[in-house]
Write a protein that holds these residues in place. Structure first.
Motif, PDB file in Angstrom:
ATOM      1  N   ARG A  52       0.773  -1.239   0.003  1.00 43.47           N
ATOM      2  CA  ARG A  52       0.023  -0.003  -0.059  1.00 43.47           C
ATOM      3  C   ARG A  52       0.848   1.311   0.075  1.00 43.47           C
ATOM      4  NH1 ARG A  52      -5.200  -1.312   4.010  1.00 43.47           N
ATOM      5  NH2 ARG A  52      -6.203  -2.748   2.651  1.00 43.47           N
ATOM      6  N   ARG A  80      -5.103  -0.392  -8.117  1.00 46.83           N
ATOM      7  CA  ARG A  80      -6.126   0.087  -7.024  1.00 46.83           C
ATOM      8  C   ARG A  80      -6.714  -1.623  -6.477  1.00 46.83           C
ATOM      9  NH1 ARG A  80      -6.739   5.293  -5.653  1.00 46.83           N
ATOM     10  NH2 ARG A  80      -5.981   6.435  -7.256  1.00 46.83           N
ATOM     11  N   GLU A  81      -6.830  -1.253  -5.216  1.00 46.76           N
ATOM     12  CA  GLU A  81      -7.235  -2.619  -4.475  1.00 46.76           C
ATOM     13  C   GLU A  81      -8.639  -2.581  -4.611  1.00 46.76           C
ATOM     14  OE1 GLU A  81      -5.771  -4.238  -0.415  1.00 46.76           O
ATOM     15  OE2 GLU A  81      -7.272  -2.642   0.002  1.00 46.76           O
ATOM     16  N   TYR A  86      -7.545   1.534  -2.547  1.00 46.63           N
ATOM     17  CA  TYR A  86      -6.195   1.722  -2.058  1.00 46.63           C
ATOM     18  C   TYR A  86      -5.303   1.437  -3.367  1.00 46.63           C
ATOM     19  CZ  TYR A  86      -7.752   1.845   2.858  1.00 46.63           C
ATOM     20  OH  TYR A  86      -8.342   2.187   4.125  1.00 46.63           O
ATOM     21  N   LEU A  88      -1.926   0.163  -4.794  1.00 52.60           N
ATOM     22  CA  LEU A  88      -1.176  -0.782  -4.518  1.00 52.60           C
ATOM     23  C   LEU A  88       0.089  -0.896  -5.399  1.00 52.60           C
ATOM     24  CD1 LEU A  88      -3.668  -3.891  -4.239  1.00 52.60           C
ATOM     25  CD2 LEU A  88      -2.544  -2.552  -2.356  1.00 52.60           C
TER      26      LEU A  88
END
Length: 175
Positions: A52, A80-81, A86, A88
């Motif tokens: 992250r 993006r997670e 989030y 990555l």
């Protein structure tokens, strides 16, 4: 020198040590980027799972807003997670972030870094970045020699000034 002139030798020595420590950090960063480029375009070593943004920033030696800025300028493209959104950073993206950080430390503008990254990706050759690495290493070498000369001059000054050296001839580096 202000610290020396007011008799605060400890502060003067701490400043000198901090300067040398910064040179050591820069040498380590150069080595990290050189290692990252050694296997280009193979996947570099690094974490198995993506990091992250906070973890990636620490690994690169910058703050998270810096990574966000670089992303907004198109230099980084973290995935993006799902679910959280989030950012990555996988191994390849961390390698790119290290390269951007190195070039920024060399005062390269973001637009120029973008050009280098495009060339790196399009040609698959790290020659442009390696050329910049070599220039940074020469500059670091020159700064190291300058600090060594300055340290020697300060020692000579303290010796001539007399009384400023706490205990002449003591310590691990004394001869």
């Amino acid at each position: 020198m202000r610290a020396v002139h007011v008799g605060d030798l400890e502060s003067a020595l701490a400043a000198i040590d901090a300067g040398h420590a910064e040179l050591t950090r820069e040498r380590a960063q150069l080595a990290t980027v050189r290692e990252a480029l050694a296997g280009w375009p193979a996947t570099p070593d690094g974490p198995r799972s993506p990091l992250r943004i906070g973890e990636a920033a620490r690994a690169v030696g910058v703050r998270p807003p810096v990574l966000r800025l670089w992303e907004s300028r198109g230099l980084l493209r973290p995935v993006r997670e799902p679910g959280t959104g989030y950012r990555l950073y996988d191994r390849a993206e961390l390698r790119t972030a290290h390269i951007v950080a190195l070039l920024r430390r060399g005062h390269q503008p973001l637009a120029a870094i973008g050009t280098v990254l495009e060339a790196l990706c399009s040609t698959g050759s790290p020659d442009d970045v390696l050329g910049e690495l070599a220039a940074r290493e020469r500059e670091l070498h020159d700064r190291s020699l300058g600090r060594l000369r300055a340290s020697a001059a300060l020692h000579a000054y303290l010796t001539v000034a007399g009384g400023m050296v706490v205990v002449a001839g003591s310590g691990a580096g004394a001869s």
